[in-house]
Design a protein around this motif. Structure first.
Motif, mmCIF file in Angstrom:
data_model
loop_
_atom_site.group_PDB
_atom_site.id
_atom_site.type_symbol
_atom_site.label_atom_id
_atom_site.label_comp_id
_atom_site.label_asym_id
_atom_site.label_seq_id
_atom_site.Cartn_x
_atom_site.Cartn_y
_atom_site.Cartn_z
ATOM 1 N N TYR A 186 -0.995 -3.567 3.094
ATOM 2 C CA TYR A 186 -0.383 -4.106 1.883
ATOM 3 C C TYR A 186 -1.248 -3.749 0.688
ATOM 4 O O TYR A 186 -2.452 -4.010 0.681
ATOM 5 C CB TYR A 186 -0.237 -5.621 1.985
ATOM 6 C CG TYR A 186 0.800 -6.058 2.992
ATOM 7 C CD1 TYR A 186 2.133 -6.238 2.626
ATOM 8 C CD2 TYR A 186 0.447 -6.271 4.317
ATOM 9 C CE1 TYR A 186 3.088 -6.624 3.546
ATOM 10 C CE2 TYR A 186 1.396 -6.662 5.254
ATOM 11 C CZ TYR A 186 2.707 -6.833 4.870
ATOM 12 O OH TYR A 186 3.646 -7.210 5.787
ATOM 13 N N CYS A 244 2.310 3.264 0.537
ATOM 14 C CA CYS A 244 2.754 2.126 -0.282
ATOM 15 C C CYS A 244 3.234 2.624 -1.643
ATOM 16 O O CYS A 244 2.678 3.581 -2.194
ATOM 17 C CB CYS A 244 1.620 1.132 -0.487
ATOM 18 S SG CYS A 244 0.934 0.406 1.012
ATOM 19 N N GLY A 260 3.342 -0.972 3.289
ATOM 20 C CA GLY A 260 3.404 0.446 3.630
ATOM 21 C C GLY A 260 2.685 0.689 4.933
ATOM 22 O O GLY A 260 2.352 -0.258 5.665
#
Length: 288
Positions: free
Chosen positions: A181, A214, A200
């Motif tokens: 994250y 991400c 992600g």
């Protein structure tokens, strides 16, 4: 004939060693299984709320902003020039200080003539504090309190009255496809703004760096995008710091450890050892 017997004897001994090793491994597996059934082994598990609002608030409490401000007038804070996210690495226990790691780019301009602050965006009073927490939300530091190594800055900051909590750096190497994250604040920092928490996966896991997918903010004239932002695991541990030039690239825990070692001319093989050294220096510094 004697040589042939010796060869056969060596082969037999090796076969026995392999069998013994296999038996030992089986015994270890059996013991671990029994301990797990009895509740004696606690597996490292992901947080049940990973990615939720609760998870968002949990990781946000670790973070501060490192700000560069132009010279103000009459003792007032000057206009914000640039900022990056700072990650508290350790907090003094009996002494009022903490250390922050951050992207070093905004601290590396020798021509900048202004002030440097740590801003506690999410500071709130507790029972031991006065209501005027806003006065304590900004703590100034000096470049003489900063060490820089290969893109990472380690900043010594007097803690003041604001509660702060150190992040836990994961001691596990990341792996391909691992869920992570990315936490970042809005491009233009404003009080009351919440950060973004973007999920992600790790797309490449190297020795000191990783790549991820991400969603990232694009830097513009008023912000530095996600540069310096932290990557967290599903367990809420720090696994990376976003690179200053490539926001898909992040320095992992091993990269951080090596740069901390280089700052203090050490060769500690584990993060706990180098952090203990940093704590000793911080304790001594806070007494001066």
């Amino acid at each position: 004939m004697d040589q042939a017997k010796e060869v056969d004897q060596v082969k037999m001994e090796k076969e026995v060693e392999v069998e013994v090793s296999a038996d030992e491994d089986a015994e270890v597996d059996e013991v671990e299984m029994e301990m797990e059934m009895e509740g004696l082994v606690v597996e490292d598990e992901d947080l049940n709320n990973a990615g939720s609002d609760e998870f968002h608030e949990e990781v946000k409490k670790f973070l501060v902003e490192v700000q560069r401000r132009k010279q103000g007038n009459d003792g007032k804070k000057g206009e914000l020039d640039s900022y990056t996210i700072g990650i508290p690495l350790l907090v003094g226990k009996s002494h009022p200080y903490f250390y922050v790691i951050a992207d070093s780019a905004i601290l590396s301009d020798p021509n900048f003539n202004g002030t440097y602050l740590v801003y506690f965006r999410d500071a709130s009073p507790n029972e031991n504090q006065t209501p005027k927490v806003k006065d304590a939300q900004h703590v100034q530091f000096h470049l003489s309190d900063v060490k820089i190594q290969d893109g990472i800055a380690l900043i010594y900051v007097p803690r003041g009255k604001v509660p702060i909590q150190a992040v836990e750096i994961s001691d596990r190497p990341v792996c391909d496809n691992q869920t992570v994250y990315l936490f970042s604040y809005e491009p233009i920092p404003r009080e009351g703004k919440k950060g973004r928490l973007t999920p992600g996966n790790v797309t490449f896991a190297g020795l000191e760096f990783l790549r991820h997918d991400c969603d990232t903010l694009v830097a513009d004239d008023s912000s530095r995008g996600d540069q310096g932002s932290p990557l967290f695991s599903t367990r809420g541990q720090l696994v990376g710091i976003i690179d200053a030039e490539d926001t898909r690239l992040a320095m992992n825990g091993e990269g951080i450890r090596k740069r901390l070692n280089a700052m203090f001319n050490r060769n500690d093989e584990c993060m706990d050892a180098i952090l203990q050294h940093v704590r000793t220096i911080g304790d001594e510094k806070s007494r001066c």
